[in-house]
Enzyme design. Structure first.
Site, short mmCIF file in Angstrom:
data_model
loop_
_atom_site.label_atom_id
_atom_site.label_comp_id
_atom_site.label_asym_id
_atom_site.label_seq_id
_atom_site.Cartn_x
_atom_site.Cartn_y
_atom_site.Cartn_z
N SER A 1 -9.09 -0.34 8.30
CA SER A 1 -8.78 -0.30 6.60
C SER A 1 -8.02 -1.78 6.03
O SER A 1 -7.92 -1.84 4.89
CB SER A 1 -7.62 0.66 6.14
OG SER A 1 -8.53 1.63 5.87
N LYS B 1 1.36 -1.45 0.08
CA LYS B 1 0.18 0.03 0.18
C LYS B 1 1.24 1.17 -0.24
O LYS B 1 1.88 1.28 1.13
CB LYS B 1 -0.91 0.03 1.03
CG LYS B 1 -1.75 0.96 1.51
CD LYS B 1 -2.54 0.93 2.44
CE LYS B 1 -3.49 1.87 2.89
NZ LYS B 1 -4.46 1.40 4.15
N SER C 1 -9.79 2.43 4.17
CA SER C 1 -8.23 2.82 2.67
C SER C 1 -7.61 2.29 1.90
O SER C 1 -7.12 2.53 1.06
CB SER C 1 -7.58 3.45 3.38
OG SER C 1 -7.37 3.26 4.65
N1 GLN Z 1 -12.54 3.97 7.76
C1 GLN Z 1 -11.66 4.73 8.79
C2 GLN Z 1 -11.60 6.24 9.06
O1 GLN Z 1 -10.87 6.65 7.82
C3 GLN Z 1 -10.33 3.62 9.02
C4 GLN Z 1 -8.79 3.96 8.18
C5 GLN Z 1 -8.36 3.06 7.99
O2 GLN Z 1 -8.42 1.97 9.17
N2 GLN Z 1 -6.93 3.83 8.40
O3 GLN Z 1 -10.50 6.52 9.97
#
Ligand code: GLN
Length: 462
Positions: free
Chosen positions: A173, A74, A149
Site C-alpha cells: 500500500s 494516512k 490503499s
Molecule cells: N492491496 C493490498 C490489499 O488490499 C495491500 C493493502 C495494504 O498494503 N494495506 O490487501
C-alpha cells in the site's frame, strides 16, 4: 518545494519561514481539492506549529532532526484528539485518545503535520476506491486511480501538498501508489517502526511506511521514528541489529518475474535496461529462479483475511464503531451495526478470513498458507545470503482507469503480485520512480531484514 536541503538552506538564509512554507502547502491543497486527497486539513494547528518553529529558529534554539518537513498522515494512523476513521463509516466521528509512536517521535523532532489523507477502507484495496469518502484521483491523470490503499498519501506528495507522507503497507500500500504516482515509497523491515497507534489490518504484515519525492527527507524521517517501542512487542531493538556493509552491492532478479505474462512491455523493458546498466557499472547481477511466484497472492490473501477477520472483531458498535441498531438482542445488534458500518470489500474479507479459519477448512487453507509463508521466507534467506539486493518491478502495469477493476476483486488482488513478497517475509522494500514519457511507474529494490539504511543508500545510486 520538494527538497529538504533546499528548504533548510532557505530557512537558514531567512529567505522563507515555516509559516510561509506551510501556507504554500495549504495553497496547493486548495488548488488540488478536486483530487480528494485530504479528509481533514489541520490548517490552524499547522500554522501555529510553524509560528513556534519560526520563533525557535529566530532564537537560535536547537531544532529537531525533522525541522523543515511538513507531512501528511494516512487516516489509519492515530493522533490524540484528532479524528481517525480508516476510510470507514464504521469509525465515523471516532476521535483518537492516543498518538501513534511514529507520529509522536516525528512531532518530537519538529515535523509539522498538515492533514489526514484518504485511503481504502481499513487499508484494504489497491485503488483508493474503497473509501467512504469516495475515490482519490491520480494527479498525473485524474481519470486514473492513484493506487491504494495509501493512494491519497502518494497524491499528497505527487502534488506538492507536503514533503513527506506517512502511509501503511500491508501488502504494497505504500509502494504501489508510489509507483502509480511517480514518487518514492518505502516499507521498512517489519517491526522497524512501531505499530502502536496504527489501526490494525493484518498484524503480522502491517508496517508504517514513508513516501516522498526526496530520498533525504524520507531517510531522515525513518531515522527519527524507527526503533524499539515498549508499546509494540514486535518492534525491533536496533542496538542488537548487526550492521553489514555493501561497498558494491550485488543484485539479483527472478527470470519468472521478468517473463511474467502480466508484466507490461514498458516495465519489462525498463527492468531489462536497468539490469544491463547495473552490469555495465560493475555490479554483479544474477538471475535466480523463484518458483513460488504463483503462491504469493493466494498465500497473502488467505493469511491477511484471516488476521483481518480477527482484528476487525472489535468493531461491534459497543466497544468501537458505528451504532445503528437499538436491538436488545446481541446477535441482531452485531449484525445490524456491522452490516451498516462496513463497506463491501471489508465484508468480503471478513467472510473470507472467517472461512479460512473455520473448523473444517483451517488445515486446508490457513495452516497450508502458513507453511507456504515459511517456504517463501526460507527461500528468500538463501537468496539474500548470496545477493544484497533483489530487483523487481513494483507493479505489473501503470495505474488503471477508475472503475476498471473495482467490480472484479480477484483481478485487483492479482495486481499485488510483486509487492506482497516483502510483507510475507517482512523485508524492507522501496519503490523508486523511473523515467517515463507517459504515466509514471516504479521499480522496486528489496533487501535482507534490517538492511534498511543500506537500501536507502543503494537507492540513491540507483
Ligand atoms: N492491496 C493490498 C490489499 O488490499 C495491500 C493493502 C495494504 O498494503 N494495506 O490487501
Amino acid at each position: 518545494m520538494t527538497n529538504l536541503n533546499e528548504i533548510r538552506q532557505q530557512l537558514e538564509a531567512g529567505k522563507i519561514n515555516m509559516v510561509d512554507l506551510v501556507k504554500q502547502y495549504l495553497a496547493k491543497i486548495k488548488e488540488h481539492a478536486r483530487l480528494n486527497i485530504y479528509i481533514e486539513v489541520y490548517e490552524k494547528e499547522a500554522l501555529e506549529r510553524a509560528a513556534i518553529l519560526d520563533q525557535k529558529i529566530a532564537k537560535n534554539e536547537n531544532l529537531g532532526s525533522l525541522h523543515g518537513i511538513v507531512a501528511s498522515v494516512k487516516d489509519v494512523i492515530c493522533i490524540k484528539n484528532h479524528k481517525v476513521t480508516a476510510g470507514s463509516k464504521m469509525l465515523d466521528n471516532f476521535e483518537s485518545q492516543l498518538t501513534s509512536t511514529a507520529i509522536q517521535r516525528a512531532i518530537d523532532q519538529d515535523i509539522i503535520i498538515i492533514g489526514r489523507t484518504n485511503c481504502d477502507e481499513f487499508a484494504m484495496g489497491s485503488s483508493n476506491e474503497h473509501s467512504v469518502y469516495g475515490p482519490t484521483l491520480n494527479g498525473a491523470d485524474p481519470e486514473r486511480v492513484p493506487g491504494g490503499s495509501s493512494g491519497a498519501a502518494a497524491v499528497s506528495v505527487q502534488m506538492n501538498t507536503c514533503l513527506v507522507a506517512f502511509g501503511s503497507d500491508t501488502g504494497g500500500s505504500v509502494r504501489q501508489p508510489a509507483s502509480f504516482c511517480g514518487v518514492i515509497g518505502m516499507k521498512p523491515t517489519y517491526g522497524r517502526i512501531s505499530r502502536y497507534g496504527l489501526i490494525a489490518y493484518a498484524s503480522s504484515f502491517d508496517q508504517i511506511g514513508i513516501l516522498s519525492k526526496d530520498i533525504d527527507a524520507l531517510a531522515e524521517t525513518l531515522w527519527a521514528v524507527e526503533g524499539k517501542d515498549d508499546l509494540d512487542s514486535t518492534s525491533i531493538d536496533l542496538s542488537s541489529v548487526k550492521s553489514t556493509d555493501w561497498d558494491n552491492p550485488s543484485y539479483c532478479y527472478f527470470p519468472e518475474v521478468l517473463d511474467h505474462p502480466k508484466l507490461s512491455s514498458d516495465i519489462k523493458h525498463a527492468l531489462k535496461e536497468k539490469i544491463e546498466k547495473l552490469k555495465a557499472n560493475g555490479h554483479k547481477v544474477k538471475a535466480v529462479s523463484f518458483d513460488l511466484i504463483d503462491y504469493l497472492v493466494p498465500t497473502y490473501y488467505v493469511l491477511t483475511t484471516a488476521e483481518a477477520s480477527s482484528n476487525l472483531n472489535r468493531y461491534d458498535g459497543i466497544r468501537y464503531g458505528y451504532q445503528k441498531s437499538d436491538k436488545r438482542n446481541i446477535n441482531d445488534l452485531y449484525i445490524e451495526n456491522r452490516s451498516a458500518g462496513f463497506g463491501t470489500e471489508v465484508k468480503r474479507r471478513i467472510m473470507m478470513g472467517t472461512f479460512v479459519l473455520s473448523v473444517g477448512y483451517f488445515d486446508a487453507y490457513f495452516n497450508k498458507a502458513q507453511k507456504v509463508r515459511r517456504l517463501i521466507i526460507d527461500k528468500l534467506d538463501r537468496i539474500f545470503s548470496e545477493s544484497d539486493i533483489l530487483l523487481m518491478p513494483t507493479t505489473t502495469d501503470i495505474a488503471w482507469r477508475l472503475g476498471e477493476k473495482v467490480d472484479d476483486p480477484v483481478e485487483m488482488y492479482l495486481s499485488d503480485i510483486f509487492t506482497v513478497l516483502a510483507n510475507l517475509a517482512g523485508l524492507p522494500a522501496i519503490s523508486l520512480p523511473q523515467e517515463s514519457s507517459g504515466m509514471p511507474f516504479g521499480l522496486q529494490l528489496l533487501a535482507k531484514n534490517n538492511n534498511d539504511h543500506l537500501l536507502l543508500q543503494a537507492s540513491r545510486n540507483f
